[in-house]
Design a protein around this motif. Structure first.
Motif, PDB file in Angstrom:
ATOM      1  N   LEU A  74      -7.233  -0.055  -6.291  1.00 37.79           N
ATOM      2  CA  LEU A  74      -5.945  -0.182  -5.614  1.00 37.79           C
ATOM      3  C   LEU A  74      -5.932   0.640  -4.331  1.00 37.79           C
ATOM      4  O   LEU A  74      -5.377   0.207  -3.307  1.00 37.79           O
ATOM      5  CB  LEU A  74      -4.811   0.244  -6.545  1.00 37.79           C
ATOM      6  N   ARG A  75      -6.535   1.807  -4.373  1.00 40.47           N
ATOM      7  CA  ARG A  75      -6.606   2.625  -3.157  1.00 40.47           C
ATOM      8  C   ARG A  75      -7.461   1.925  -2.098  1.00 40.47           C
ATOM      9  O   ARG A  75      -7.106   1.909  -0.910  1.00 40.47           O
ATOM     10  CB  ARG A  75      -7.177   4.010  -3.472  1.00 40.47           C
TER      11      ARG A  75
ATOM     12  N   ALA B 296      -5.466  -0.906  -0.708  1.00 35.86           N
ATOM     13  CA  ALA B 296      -4.398  -0.418   0.170  1.00 35.86           C
ATOM     14  C   ALA B 296      -4.941  -0.080   1.552  1.00 35.86           C
ATOM     15  O   ALA B 296      -4.341  -0.428   2.586  1.00 35.86           O
ATOM     16  CB  ALA B 296      -3.719   0.797  -0.456  1.00 35.86           C
ATOM     17  N   GLU B 297      -6.083   0.585   1.590  1.00 34.95           N
ATOM     18  CA  GLU B 297      -6.692   0.945   2.871  1.00 34.95           C
ATOM     19  C   GLU B 297      -7.109  -0.298   3.647  1.00 34.95           C
ATOM     20  O   GLU B 297      -6.903  -0.384   4.869  1.00 34.95           O
ATOM     21  CB  GLU B 297      -7.888   1.860   2.625  1.00 34.95           C
TER      22      GLU B 297
ATOM     23  N   CYS C 110      -5.950  -3.438   3.239  1.00 29.76           N
ATOM     24  CA  CYS C 110      -4.777  -4.226   3.622  1.00 29.76           C
ATOM     25  C   CYS C 110      -4.121  -3.656   4.883  1.00 29.76           C
ATOM     26  O   CYS C 110      -3.720  -4.396   5.780  1.00 29.76           O
ATOM     27  CB  CYS C 110      -3.766  -4.265   2.477  1.00 29.76           C
ATOM     28  N   LYS C 111      -4.029  -2.339   4.954  1.00 30.43           N
ATOM     29  CA  LYS C 111      -3.466  -1.720   6.152  1.00 30.43           C
ATOM     30  C   LYS C 111      -4.332  -2.034   7.366  1.00 30.43           C
ATOM     31  O   LYS C 111      -3.818  -2.346   8.452  1.00 30.43           O
ATOM     32  CB  LYS C 111      -3.347  -0.218   5.944  1.00 30.43           C
TER      33      LYS C 111
ATOM     34  N   LYS D 283      -0.033  -7.352   3.514  1.00 30.02           N
ATOM     35  CA  LYS D 283       0.815  -6.501   2.687  1.00 30.02           C
ATOM     36  C   LYS D 283       0.303  -6.504   1.245  1.00 30.02           C
ATOM     37  O   LYS D 283      -0.329  -7.457   0.795  1.00 30.02           O
ATOM     38  CB  LYS D 283       2.273  -6.963   2.760  1.00 30.02           C
ATOM     39  N   LEU D 284       0.611  -5.422   0.518  1.00 33.97           N
ATOM     40  CA  LEU D 284       0.080  -5.245  -0.831  1.00 33.97           C
ATOM     41  C   LEU D 284       1.195  -4.889  -1.811  1.00 33.97           C
ATOM     42  O   LEU D 284       2.030  -4.023  -1.537  1.00 33.97           O
ATOM     43  CB  LEU D 284      -0.978  -4.130  -0.836  1.00 33.97           C
TER      44      LEU D 284
ATOM     45  N   TYR E 142       0.073   5.507  -2.645  1.00 33.16           N
ATOM     46  CA  TYR E 142      -0.684   4.493  -1.909  1.00 33.16           C
ATOM     47  C   TYR E 142      -0.113   4.212  -0.518  1.00 33.16           C
ATOM     48  O   TYR E 142      -0.144   3.078  -0.040  1.00 33.16           O
ATOM     49  CB  TYR E 142      -0.778   3.211  -2.755  1.00 33.16           C
TER      50      TYR E 142
ATOM     51  N   ASP F 144       1.754   3.171   2.551  1.00 32.98           N
ATOM     52  CA  ASP F 144       2.795   2.200   2.877  1.00 32.98           C
ATOM     53  C   ASP F 144       3.041   1.208   1.744  1.00 32.98           C
ATOM     54  O   ASP F 144       3.984   0.417   1.814  1.00 32.98           O
ATOM     55  CB  ASP F 144       2.393   1.411   4.128  1.00 32.98           C
ATOM     56  N   PHE F 145       2.200   1.228   0.746  1.00 32.92           N
ATOM     57  CA  PHE F 145       2.285   0.246  -0.330  1.00 32.92           C
ATOM     58  C   PHE F 145       2.633   0.937  -1.656  1.00 32.92           C
ATOM     59  O   PHE F 145       2.410   2.134  -1.814  1.00 32.92           O
ATOM     60  CB  PHE F 145       0.956  -0.499  -0.439  1.00 32.92           C
ATOM     61  N   PRO F 146       3.213   0.193  -2.601  1.00 28.71           N
ATOM     62  CA  PRO F 146       3.413  -1.258  -2.600  1.00 28.71           C
ATOM     63  C   PRO F 146       4.697  -1.669  -1.882  1.00 28.71           C
ATOM     64  O   PRO F 146       5.646  -0.895  -1.816  1.00 28.71           O
ATOM     65  CB  PRO F 146       3.531  -1.579  -4.095  1.00 28.71           C
TER      66      PRO F 146
END
Length: 478
Positions: free
Chosen positions: A163-164, A167-168, A170-171, A176-177, A234, A236-238
């Motif tokens: 997930l980390r 997240a990285e 996706c940014k 978006k995640l 995480y 900016d997410f979720p």
């Protein structure tokens, strides 16, 4: 019968698995209540505030669902037997004891996983957001959780937090995640809920004494602490929390404790599956497309590409690219979002058939995405089909007979017509126009088309052949 991953308990509607053909309409809304012990943001925000909070999601129209976890190791087979139903339910449907299921964790080393590859695949497919299973009903966390050590970092040789990494990535790629979290069912935590399958007995429907315990204690010691981790660790997410399978154990009071946490993140979007009577933000038709959508509401059809969510090694019943694309167009025409699933294997690799279809969908969207993103529902309506005067559905109501000739979406100054079946006379006819049409052209090549107005009807003169065998888009300037 095969158990749907999210077949709801008494008082909630049963959602049916759709065949590999174009999705059909089945099911109803999930029961909610107008009053809550803890008011959610949906109870207090203004319409303008809601519109601002939901704006990106409404414009996105297309997202990627990812079901991935320990269940990808057995991949639908246990003790040498193929287990019916969807892959991620194997612990329940095969009545696997907790200790035996937890013994899968040391075998889980998905070194083929690449956040860059998956996010790039979503972006190439035209999917604007991703929702991944942070914890499914088996209770195994696909992230680094200090609240419970049954997770991918503490319990496996992989030692990484997917997930980390997502997240990285996706940014980095501008996707978006969101996180799916099974708040209610948890088959490996004492006190976690379980749905009935096979001969599992009430009141708990557990099949192993190790599952017994107090639901509120499970919620306070595992679920809520893990949700706090997901909402704070995480960056900016979720942007989305996707709940699932509420049971009677999720009382309004217990659900209210979760809502207190969600309210600390005022831009968060969450669905209608928390339980306790909370409506959430989005309706979640599963494996079907509502006949007319849910006018005035935000909704998202989640669907599989084959017949399972979590990976099954022998499920090759994949829908065609044509079906996937026409589902996307149909959903957009009714004002909804399409959350299309992939199920990586135990190595973390997305099945080739899923990659191929997403890439093909992306090629169409590269040309025609303007007719999907940021659009509003059709101004016509009858093109989707009609309710039969004689045939009944399984509830005894008039059966909806879908038509698959064309669909339409709109923006303030344009009407988009996605034509599936090219007219034999190369003329597309509209009986009644909702707006004055000034001109028309094909979206793929921008060539202008001749129009013939007769009263309030319109004939659009098309070339001899469709520009795309799946859907050719005509744009009407209004």
């Amino acid at each position: 019968m095969n158990l749907n991953r999210r077949t709801f308990t008494a008082g909630l509607s049963t959602l049916l698995i759709a065949p590999a053909a174009l999705a059909q309409i089945e099911g109803e809304h999930i029961a909610t209540k107008p009053e809550h012990p803890v008011k959610a943001i949906q109870d207090t925000e203004t319409r303008a505030q809601r519109n601002e909070r939901m704006a990106w999601w409404r414009a996105a129209r297309f997202g990627m669902f990812i079901h991935w976890g320990l269940y990808s190791i057995p991949a639908g087979t246990w003790d040498g037997k193929r287990i019916p139903s969807v892959g991620e339910w194997i612990m329940n449907t095969a009545s696997i004891p907790v200790a035996d299921y937890k013994a899968l964790a040391p075998q889980f080393n998905p070194t083929g996983f690449s956040a860059e590859t998956i996010v790039s695949l979503a972006k190439a497919a035209g999917q604007k957001y991703i929702v991944i299973t942070a914890k499914h009903h088996d209770g195994f966390a696909m992230f680094d959780s200090k609240a419970n050590d049954f997770n991918i970092v503490a319990a496996t040789p992989f030692k990484r937090d997917p997930l980390r990494e997502l997240a990285e990535e996706c940014k980095k790629q501008g996707v978006k995640l969101g996180f799916y979290y099974s708040q209610d069912q948890d088959w490996t935590a004492p006190g976690g809920a379980a749905y009935k399958t096979g001969d599992h007995q009430p009141p708990t429907f557990h099949w192993d004494p190790a599952q017994n315990g107090d639901f509120a204690t499970y919620l306070h010691t595992k679920a809520i602490p893990q949700m706090k981790e997901l909402l704070t660790n995480y960056g900016d997410f979720p942007v989305v929390i996707w709940f699932d399978t509420p049971t009677k154990d999720m009382t309004p009071e217990l659900a209210g404790e979760i809502v207190e946490l969600l309210n600390q993140h005022p831009n968060l979007i969450w669905n209608n599956r928390l339980g306790g009577g909370y409506k959430g933000d989005t309706e979640t038709p599963e494996q079907y497309i509502p006949a007319t959508g849910y006018p005035g509401e935000d909704w998202e059809s989640c669907m599989t590409m084959n017949d399972t969510w979590g990976y099954k090694s022998y499920d090759d019943n994949f829908k065609s690219t044509e079906t996937l694309l026409r589902n996307l167009i149909d959903i957009a025409s009714k004002g909804g979002n399409y959350l299309l699933n992939i199920g990586p294997d135990s190595h973390g690799v997305v099945p080739a058939a899923e990659v191929e279809r997403l890439q093909q969908v992306g090629k169409w969207i590269d040309v025609n995405g303007e007719a999907i993103y940021g659009t509003q529902p059709t101004l016509f309506g009858s093109e989707a089909g009609s309710f039969s005067a004689t045939e009944k559905d399984h509830e005894g109501k008039p059966k909806f007979i879908a038509a698959w000739d064309w669909r339409s979406t709109t923006t303030p100054n344009k009407i988009y017509i996605s034509i599936f079946n090219w007219p034999a006379n190369n003329t597309f006819h509209l009986d009644k126009l909702p707006r004055k049409v000034k001109s028309a052209y094909l979206l793929a090549d921008k060539k202008h088309l001749k129009l013939t107005h007769t009263g309030n009807s319109l004939d659009i003169h098309l070339p001899e052949k469709a520009l795309d065998p799946i859907a050719t888009v005509v744009v009407l300037n209004t």
